[in-house]
Scaffold this motif. Structure first.
Motif: not given
Length: 313
Positions: A5, A307, A309-313
């Motif tokens: 990433s 997943d 990483p910018w959509e898991t928060n």
């Protein structure tokens, strides 16, 4: 082959020291594992340096010795926006891809796969093979070519010559009057240098290129710096020549290219100009979209896309 990433910034030139020499950036490696539990030294990308020209990924695998029946085993996985470049030093690896290519890469040979819009492939050690020593690279495609048609090329015969006590192999691009057969989309060069005895070698450089020198074996002196195995020395643009002091039995990989200036995101096995491109590729792989095809003949499951990483928060 492993999760990445990274949003990539434009490369920079190294500043000059008080004597006018380019200051050398030292890039350390970190350990990673690829399919089959093979430990590799990962040099690019890192927090120290993201790119050398369009070379955006660099793994040094081995030299490894393993029991027969084990070894490298990477199941079907996708790529977009890049070329995979495999330089084999020892051992043999079988490549299969969704275009139907089945090709063994042997020592002294290059496999070059252009992902473009989308491709999937597998990599595995041959039955009975117990050694692996290779350099695995990715080349980021320019934005204008990122969605080109996928392709695969095998190069068993590369330009090879000797200067003094050092053997040269031209892997990519051109050097002097010699030109490698690989199809590239950016101005690049790649070489393997293998010294028989200790000594100095002076390389002719393109002043428009930035360069990285990966020590695969032995030690290398550049200006006042000493570099050990699995360290990369980065030098910015502006040099016409550079002298390397090679230890006996030293081997290095020379990478060079014009600085990459397009926007670039690297994540997992994908390279794209932004997160939207990467996200679409992830969703397409999970949905078994036709853009990635199917690899025939591999007796295992495909890799799962993690997943975003910018959509898991």
């Amino acid at each position: 082959m492993s999760t990445l990433s990274s949003e990539v910034s434009v490369s920079f030139d190294c500043p000059e020291g008080p004597n006018g020499d380019k200051q050398i950036q030292r890039v350390a490696s970190r350990s990673a594992q690829v399919g089959g539990g093979i430990t590799v030294s990962r040099i690019l990308p890192s927090s120290q340096r993201r790119l050398v020209g369009a070379w955006c990924f660099l793994d040094h695998a081995g030299p490894a010795v393993f029991s027969s029946g084990s070894g490298l085993r990477v199941g079907p996985h996708p790529h977009i926006g890049l070329q995979t470049f495999t330089w084999m030093i020892q051992g043999e690896v079988l490549h299969r891809d969704s275009l139907g290519h089945v090709q063994v890469v042997k020592p002294g040979q290059v496999n070059l796969m252009t992902a473009g819009y989308g491709i999937s492939h597998t990599e595995e050690s041959l039955p009975g093979e117990d050694k692996l020593h290779a350099v695995q690279l990715w080349i980021a495609l320019p934005a204008k070519d990122a969605a080109c048609e996928p392709a695969f090329d095998h190069h068993p015969d590369l330009p090879h010559w000797r200067e003094g006590e050092c053997d040269f192999t031209l892997l990519a691009g051109s050097y002097g009057s010699r030109k490698a057969p690989s199809k590239l989309y950016s101005p690049l060069v790649g070489m393997d240098l293998n010294s028989v005895k200790a000594g100095d070698i002076t390389l002719n450089l393109n002043p428009e290129f930035e360069y990285g020198f990966l020590v695969v074996q032995g030690t290398v002196g550049i200006q006042a710096e000493q570099f050990q195995t699995n360290e990369l020395a980065y030098v910015g643009r502006g040099l016409n020549q550079l002298t390397l002091s090679l230890s006996a039995g030293c081997r290095i990989i020379v990478l060079g290219g014009e600085p990459y200036t397009d926007d670039l995101v690297l994540w997992w096995n994908f390279v794209g100009e932004n997160q939207d491109v990467i996200g679409q590729a992830q969703r397409d792989w999970r949905a078994a979209h036709a853009r990635f095809g199917v690899v025939q003949g591999y007796d295992g499951d495909p890799l799962l896309a993690p997943d975003l990483p910018w959509e898991t928060n």
